[in-house]
Enzyme design. Structure first.
Site, PDB file in Angstrom:
ATOM      1  N   ARG A  81     -12.551  42.236 -28.031  1.00  0.00           N
ATOM      2  CA  ARG A  81     -11.325  43.024 -28.293  1.00  0.00           C
ATOM      3  C   ARG A  81     -10.338  42.900 -27.119  1.00  0.00           C
ATOM      4  O   ARG A  81      -9.725  43.893 -26.699  1.00  0.00           O
ATOM      5  CB  ARG A  81     -11.652  44.504 -28.523  1.00  0.00           C
ATOM      6  CG  ARG A  81     -12.489  44.803 -29.739  1.00  0.00           C
ATOM      7  CD  ARG A  81     -11.736  44.495 -31.038  1.00  0.00           C
ATOM      8  NE  ARG A  81     -12.466  44.970 -32.181  1.00  0.00           N
ATOM      9  CZ  ARG A  81     -13.430  44.271 -32.800  1.00  0.00           C
ATOM     10  NH1 ARG A  81     -13.754  43.052 -32.386  1.00  0.00           N
ATOM     11  NH2 ARG A  81     -14.036  44.773 -33.857  1.00  0.00           N
TER      12      ARG A  81
ATOM     13  N   SER B 125     -11.592  51.267 -35.947  1.00  0.00           N
ATOM     14  CA  SER B 125     -12.358  51.826 -34.816  1.00  0.00           C
ATOM     15  C   SER B 125     -11.376  52.342 -33.772  1.00  0.00           C
ATOM     16  O   SER B 125     -10.523  51.587 -33.301  1.00  0.00           O
ATOM     17  CB  SER B 125     -13.231  50.755 -34.159  1.00  0.00           C
ATOM     18  OG  SER B 125     -14.129  50.205 -35.071  1.00  0.00           O
TER      19      SER B 125
ATOM     20  N   GLU C  24      -9.710  51.608 -28.268  1.00  0.00           N
ATOM     21  CA  GLU C  24      -9.282  50.284 -28.763  1.00  0.00           C
ATOM     22  C   GLU C  24      -7.826  50.353 -29.218  1.00  0.00           C
ATOM     23  O   GLU C  24      -7.045  49.419 -29.042  1.00  0.00           O
ATOM     24  CB  GLU C  24     -10.176  49.845 -29.937  1.00  0.00           C
ATOM     25  CG  GLU C  24      -9.723  48.535 -30.547  1.00  0.00           C
ATOM     26  CD  GLU C  24     -10.422  48.164 -31.852  1.00  0.00           C
ATOM     27  OE1 GLU C  24     -11.658  48.093 -31.873  1.00  0.00           O
ATOM     28  OE2 GLU C  24      -9.703  47.940 -32.845  1.00  0.00           O
TER      29      GLU C  24
HETATM   30  P1  FAD Z   1       0.009  46.245 -34.595  1.00  0.00           P
HETATM   31  O1  FAD Z   1      -0.806  47.467 -34.769  1.00  0.00           O
HETATM   32  O2  FAD Z   1       1.370  46.234 -35.158  1.00  0.00           O
HETATM   33  O3  FAD Z   1       0.083  45.902 -33.042  1.00  0.00           O
HETATM   34  C1  FAD Z   1      -1.077  45.915 -32.250  1.00  0.00           C
HETATM   35  C2  FAD Z   1      -0.711  45.444 -30.827  1.00  0.00           C
HETATM   36  O4  FAD Z   1      -0.318  44.065 -30.868  1.00  0.00           O
HETATM   37  C3  FAD Z   1       0.506  46.183 -30.259  1.00  0.00           C
HETATM   38  O5  FAD Z   1       0.309  46.282 -28.854  1.00  0.00           O
HETATM   39  C4  FAD Z   1       1.687  45.281 -30.568  1.00  0.00           C
HETATM   40  O6  FAD Z   1       2.752  45.434 -29.654  1.00  0.00           O
HETATM   41  C5  FAD Z   1       1.045  43.889 -30.449  1.00  0.00           C
HETATM   42  N1  FAD Z   1       1.632  42.889 -31.344  1.00  0.00           N
HETATM   43  C6  FAD Z   1       1.630  42.897 -32.700  1.00  0.00           C
HETATM   44  N2  FAD Z   1       2.184  41.783 -33.179  1.00  0.00           N
HETATM   45  C7  FAD Z   1       2.559  41.039 -32.111  1.00  0.00           C
HETATM   46  C8  FAD Z   1       3.186  39.773 -31.952  1.00  0.00           C
HETATM   47  N3  FAD Z   1       3.576  39.023 -33.001  1.00  0.00           N
HETATM   48  N4  FAD Z   1       3.426  39.322 -30.686  1.00  0.00           N
HETATM   49  C9  FAD Z   1       3.066  40.051 -29.603  1.00  0.00           C
HETATM   50  N5  FAD Z   1       2.454  41.262 -29.695  1.00  0.00           N
HETATM   51  C10 FAD Z   1       2.200  41.750 -30.931  1.00  0.00           C
HETATM   52  N6  FAD Z   1      -9.684  45.201 -35.868  1.00  0.00           N
HETATM   53  C11 FAD Z   1     -10.699  44.339 -35.646  1.00  0.00           C
HETATM   54  O7  FAD Z   1     -10.683  43.585 -34.658  1.00  0.00           O
HETATM   55  N7  FAD Z   1     -11.779  44.280 -36.486  1.00  0.00           N
HETATM   56  C12 FAD Z   1     -11.876  45.059 -37.580  1.00  0.00           C
HETATM   57  O8  FAD Z   1     -12.846  44.962 -38.311  1.00  0.00           O
HETATM   58  C13 FAD Z   1     -10.811  45.973 -37.845  1.00  0.00           C
HETATM   59  N8  FAD Z   1     -10.867  46.798 -38.916  1.00  0.00           N
HETATM   60  C14 FAD Z   1      -9.852  47.667 -39.157  1.00  0.00           C
HETATM   61  C15 FAD Z   1      -9.941  48.496 -40.282  1.00  0.00           C
HETATM   62  C16 FAD Z   1      -8.908  49.379 -40.576  1.00  0.00           C
HETATM   63  C17 FAD Z   1      -9.016  50.248 -41.822  1.00  0.00           C
HETATM   64  C18 FAD Z   1      -7.756  49.434 -39.747  1.00  0.00           C
HETATM   65  C19 FAD Z   1      -6.623  50.351 -40.091  1.00  0.00           C
HETATM   66  C20 FAD Z   1      -7.671  48.636 -38.605  1.00  0.00           C
HETATM   67  C21 FAD Z   1      -8.728  47.750 -38.304  1.00  0.00           C
HETATM   68  N9  FAD Z   1      -8.700  46.914 -37.165  1.00  0.00           N
HETATM   69  C22 FAD Z   1      -9.712  46.012 -36.943  1.00  0.00           C
HETATM   70  C23 FAD Z   1      -7.564  46.985 -36.227  1.00  0.00           C
HETATM   71  C24 FAD Z   1      -6.354  46.125 -36.654  1.00  0.00           C
HETATM   72  O9  FAD Z   1      -6.495  45.716 -37.990  1.00  0.00           O
HETATM   73  C25 FAD Z   1      -6.190  44.884 -35.775  1.00  0.00           C
HETATM   74  O10 FAD Z   1      -6.065  45.234 -34.422  1.00  0.00           O
HETATM   75  C26 FAD Z   1      -4.969  44.059 -36.162  1.00  0.00           C
HETATM   76  O11 FAD Z   1      -4.979  42.824 -35.493  1.00  0.00           O
HETATM   77  C27 FAD Z   1      -3.643  44.764 -35.847  1.00  0.00           C
HETATM   78  O12 FAD Z   1      -2.605  44.001 -36.420  1.00  0.00           O
HETATM   79  P2  FAD Z   1      -1.162  44.607 -36.611  1.00  0.00           P
HETATM   80  O13 FAD Z   1      -0.286  43.512 -37.092  1.00  0.00           O
HETATM   81  O14 FAD Z   1      -1.229  45.810 -37.457  1.00  0.00           O
HETATM   82  O15 FAD Z   1      -0.801  44.974 -35.116  1.00  0.00           O
HETATM   83  N1  EPU Z   2     -23.324  53.947 -36.512  1.00  0.00           N
HETATM   84  C1  EPU Z   2     -23.816  55.252 -36.512  1.00  0.00           C
HETATM   85  N2  EPU Z   2     -22.962  56.256 -36.883  1.00  0.00           N
HETATM   86  C2  EPU Z   2     -21.683  56.032 -37.246  1.00  0.00           C
HETATM   87  C3  EPU Z   2     -21.177  54.712 -37.231  1.00  0.00           C
HETATM   88  C4  EPU Z   2     -22.023  53.675 -36.851  1.00  0.00           C
HETATM   89  O1  EPU Z   2     -24.962  55.486 -36.191  1.00  0.00           O
HETATM   90  O2  EPU Z   2     -20.987  56.996 -37.595  1.00  0.00           O
HETATM   91  C5  EPU Z   2     -24.236  52.855 -36.172  1.00  0.00           C
HETATM   92  C6  EPU Z   2     -24.559  52.050 -37.442  1.00  0.00           C
HETATM   93  O3  EPU Z   2     -25.635  52.596 -38.132  1.00  0.00           O
HETATM   94  C7  EPU Z   2     -24.881  50.696 -36.883  1.00  0.00           C
HETATM   95  C8  EPU Z   2     -24.004  50.605 -35.629  1.00  0.00           C
HETATM   96  O4  EPU Z   2     -23.600  51.931 -35.318  1.00  0.00           O
HETATM   97  O5  EPU Z   2     -26.217  50.633 -36.490  1.00  0.00           O
HETATM   98  C9  EPU Z   2     -22.795  49.707 -35.819  1.00  0.00           C
HETATM   99  O6  EPU Z   2     -21.986  50.201 -36.888  1.00  0.00           O
HETATM  100  P1  EPU Z   2     -21.047  49.255 -37.777  1.00  0.00           P
HETATM  101  O7  EPU Z   2     -21.840  48.083 -38.282  1.00  0.00           O
HETATM  102  O8  EPU Z   2     -20.338  50.102 -38.754  1.00  0.00           O
HETATM  103  O9  EPU Z   2     -20.042  48.620 -36.747  1.00  0.00           O
HETATM  104  P2  EPU Z   2     -19.266  49.224 -35.506  1.00  0.00           P
HETATM  105  O10 EPU Z   2     -19.916  48.741 -34.264  1.00  0.00           O
HETATM  106  O11 EPU Z   2     -19.098  50.684 -35.652  1.00  0.00           O
HETATM  107  C10 EPU Z   2     -17.734  47.162 -35.227  1.00  0.00           C
HETATM  108  C11 EPU Z   2     -16.272  46.920 -35.002  1.00  0.00           C
HETATM  109  C12 EPU Z   2     -15.525  46.946 -36.318  1.00  0.00           C
HETATM  110  C13 EPU Z   2     -16.074  45.857 -37.218  1.00  0.00           C
HETATM  111  C14 EPU Z   2     -17.569  46.130 -37.440  1.00  0.00           C
HETATM  112  C15 EPU Z   2     -18.247  45.027 -38.225  1.00  0.00           C
HETATM  113  C16 EPU Z   2     -15.736  47.671 -32.769  1.00  0.00           C
HETATM  114  C17 EPU Z   2     -15.097  48.714 -31.922  1.00  0.00           C
HETATM  115  N3  EPU Z   2     -15.733  47.899 -34.079  1.00  0.00           N
HETATM  116  O12 EPU Z   2     -17.852  48.492 -35.701  1.00  0.00           O
HETATM  117  O13 EPU Z   2     -14.151  46.670 -36.057  1.00  0.00           O
HETATM  118  O14 EPU Z   2     -15.422  45.834 -38.462  1.00  0.00           O
HETATM  119  O15 EPU Z   2     -18.236  46.202 -36.155  1.00  0.00           O
HETATM  120  O16 EPU Z   2     -18.422  43.901 -37.435  1.00  0.00           O
HETATM  121  O17 EPU Z   2     -16.206  46.661 -32.243  1.00  0.00           O
HETATM  122  C18 EPU Z   2     -12.106  47.721 -35.485  1.00  0.00           C
HETATM  123  O18 EPU Z   2     -12.145  47.077 -34.428  1.00  0.00           O
HETATM  124  O19 EPU Z   2     -11.129  48.455 -35.805  1.00  0.00           O
HETATM  125  C19 EPU Z   2     -13.206  47.613 -36.435  1.00  0.00           C
HETATM  126  C20 EPU Z   2     -13.279  48.308 -37.560  1.00  0.00           C
END
Ligand code: FAD
Ligand code: EPU
Length: 339
Positions: A165, A239, A335
């Site tokens: 991240r 997250s 994050e």
């Molecule tokens: P924004 O939120 O608009 O911006 C994020 C940051 O990037 C800001 O600092 C902004 O200034 C900068 N930025 C954006 N675009 C540019 C650009 N073109 N040039 C320079 N800087 C820029 N993230 C994960 O890694 N894994 C996941 O599994 C994951 N699951 C998610 C699930 C949900 C339901 C939600 C709501 C979010 C999740 N995220 C996850 C977080 C998010 O999706 C990512 O961080 C994504 O890359 C953000 O993209 P955005 O375009 O919305 O960025």
């Molecule tokens: N867990 C709990 N309680 C909870 C949530 C999770 O005990 O309320 C335990 C689960 O049982 C599991 C472990 O934590 O054993 C990991 O949980 P999960 O697989 O849901 O993944 P995570 O570590 O919570 C990360 C990323 C996610 C990504 C998933 C899948 C980070 C900060 N988050 O979540 O990314 O989608 O793995 O790879 O690394 C994001 O960055 O926004 C995001 C959603």
């Protein structure tokens, strides 16, 4: 030239649905728009914020500067041979539309990243990741414009200093460059990543023995929908905290007291803890406090139950950090970008 708007509500532009206002707002649809904006007087006068899909931000106050919303479109195949393909996408392309394009064309590498919200341009910023894959695994290069000079530069893999991240764009170059396109290297022969237990379980449920990238994309999407709240109905930014990585000495102390703690070794002396588990074991899972709280299926996701202010969500996140620290001696790091 992009149109400059004043006193614009940012509620539709952040997935937390926080109702704040930007003093100035401009949406750009091309590199030309961006260069014009960056070389205009508007830039020197005020603070800038680049916004993609707004899915990794929490606004805690009105933004007293210029928000530049990146909406540069376009996906194209630039180089192709028998084994691999380089695909370039505009920074404003919705990340999941890019994943769908790759899956439909048989280009492997991003299927595990299905359904992550946001834009292509933001994907390298925090090196998005899910289900055993990170964007760094398929990243080839990106083009970014320096805000101070309005000139463009190509960043190769090594330049980006990717980590969990993390990238150079969150550190030394924070706020200095705007990414306008990203190129990815994808494989024509799928080497699938199915190591996650949840993926294996879901493949078994569906009786799929030899999955293809389309199967993986569907399975990952299904798992995500079951765990994470949909921002179109309940505000959130995924997250809220990173999973903490701690040293072995501290880990062994915690393990003595909490033998069932969820953990993953990441190096011989470094252990990653599941922040969701830590938060749940402080009693916060599914809790509702005023207009905010944590998601019932995932304690790591903070939510807006409708009318939350950014300050309210932020204060709640402080409470979580202090509680986890008091119980486990580990300080969680956010994050989500606080603005
Ligand atoms: P924004 O939120 O608009 O911006 C994020 C940051 O990037 C800001 O600092 C902004 O200034 C900068 N930025 C954006 N675009 C540019 C650009 N073109 N040039 C320079 N800087 C820029 N993230 C994960 O890694 N894994 C996941 O599994 C994951 N699951 C998610 C699930 C949900 C339901 C939600 C709501 C979010 C999740 N995220 C996850 C977080 C998010 O999706 C990512 O961080 C994504 O890359 C953000 O993209 P955005 O375009 O919305 O960025
Ligand atoms: N867990 C709990 N309680 C909870 C949530 C999770 O005990 O309320 C335990 C689960 O049982 C599991 C472990 O934590 O054993 C990991 O949980 P999960 O697989 O849901 O993944 P995570 O570590 O919570 C990360 C990323 C996610 C990504 C998933 C899948 C980070 C900060 N988050 O979540 O990314 O989608 O793995 O790879 O690394 C994001 O960055 O926004 C995001 C959603």
């Amino acid at each position: 030239m992009s149109v400059l708007q004043k006193n614009k509500s940012l509620k539709p532009y952040n997935t937390f649905s926080i109702d704040v206002t930007a003093k100035h707002f401009a949406e750009i649809f091309s590199e030309k728009d961006l260069v014009e904006l960056l070389t205009s007087d508007l830039i020197t006068e005020q603070e800038l914020l680049v916004l993609g899909g707004g899915s990794n931000v929490l606004f805690i106050r009105d933004f007293e500067g210029l928000v530049i919303k990146i909406s540069i479109p376009g996906i194209s195949c630039v180089v192709e041979d028998n084994d691999a393909v380089i695909v370039t996408a505009g920074a404003g392309v919705v990340w999941n539309d890019f994943v769908t394009y790759c899956v439909q064309n048989g280009f492997a590498g991003v299927e595990n990243l299905s359904l992550i919200p946001g834009t292509v341009g933001a994907s390298p910023i925090q090196n998005i990741g899910a289900y055993g894959v990170e964007v760094k695994d398929v990243f080839s290069s990106c083009i970014a414009y320096e805000i101070a000079t309005g000139t463009s530069r190509k960043f190769n893999f090594q330049d980006c200093k990717f980590g969990y991240r993390d990238s150079i764009f969150k550190n030394e170059l924070k706020g200095k460059y705007i990414i306008t396109s990203v190129s990815f290297i994808l494989s024509k022969s799928a080497r699938l990543n199915t190591q996650y237990g949840a993926i294996q379980d879901e493949l078994k449920n569906r009786n799929i023995l030899n999955p293809n990238i389309s199967d993986i994309s569907e399975v990952v999407s299904k798992i995500r929908v079951s765990k994470l709240p949909d921002p179109s109905t309940i505000g959130n930014a995924g997250s809220f905290f990173k999973n903490p990585v701690i040293d072995k000495v501290l880990f062994e102390k915690i393990l003595d007291q909490f033998p069932d703690i969820v953990h993953f070794p990441v190096a011989h002396d470094r252990i990653k803890l599941a922040a969701g588990w830590l938060i749940e074991h402080c009693g916060f899972k599914g809790i509702i406090i005023g207009n905010t709280g944590t998601w019932k299926n995932q304690a790591l996701v903070l939510v807006n139950h409708g009318q939350a202010t950014g300050q309210e969500v932020y204060s709640f996140s402080e409470q979580i950090i202090d509680s986890v620290d008091a119980k486990f001696g580990v300080r969680l790091e956010r994050e989500v970008n606080i603005l």
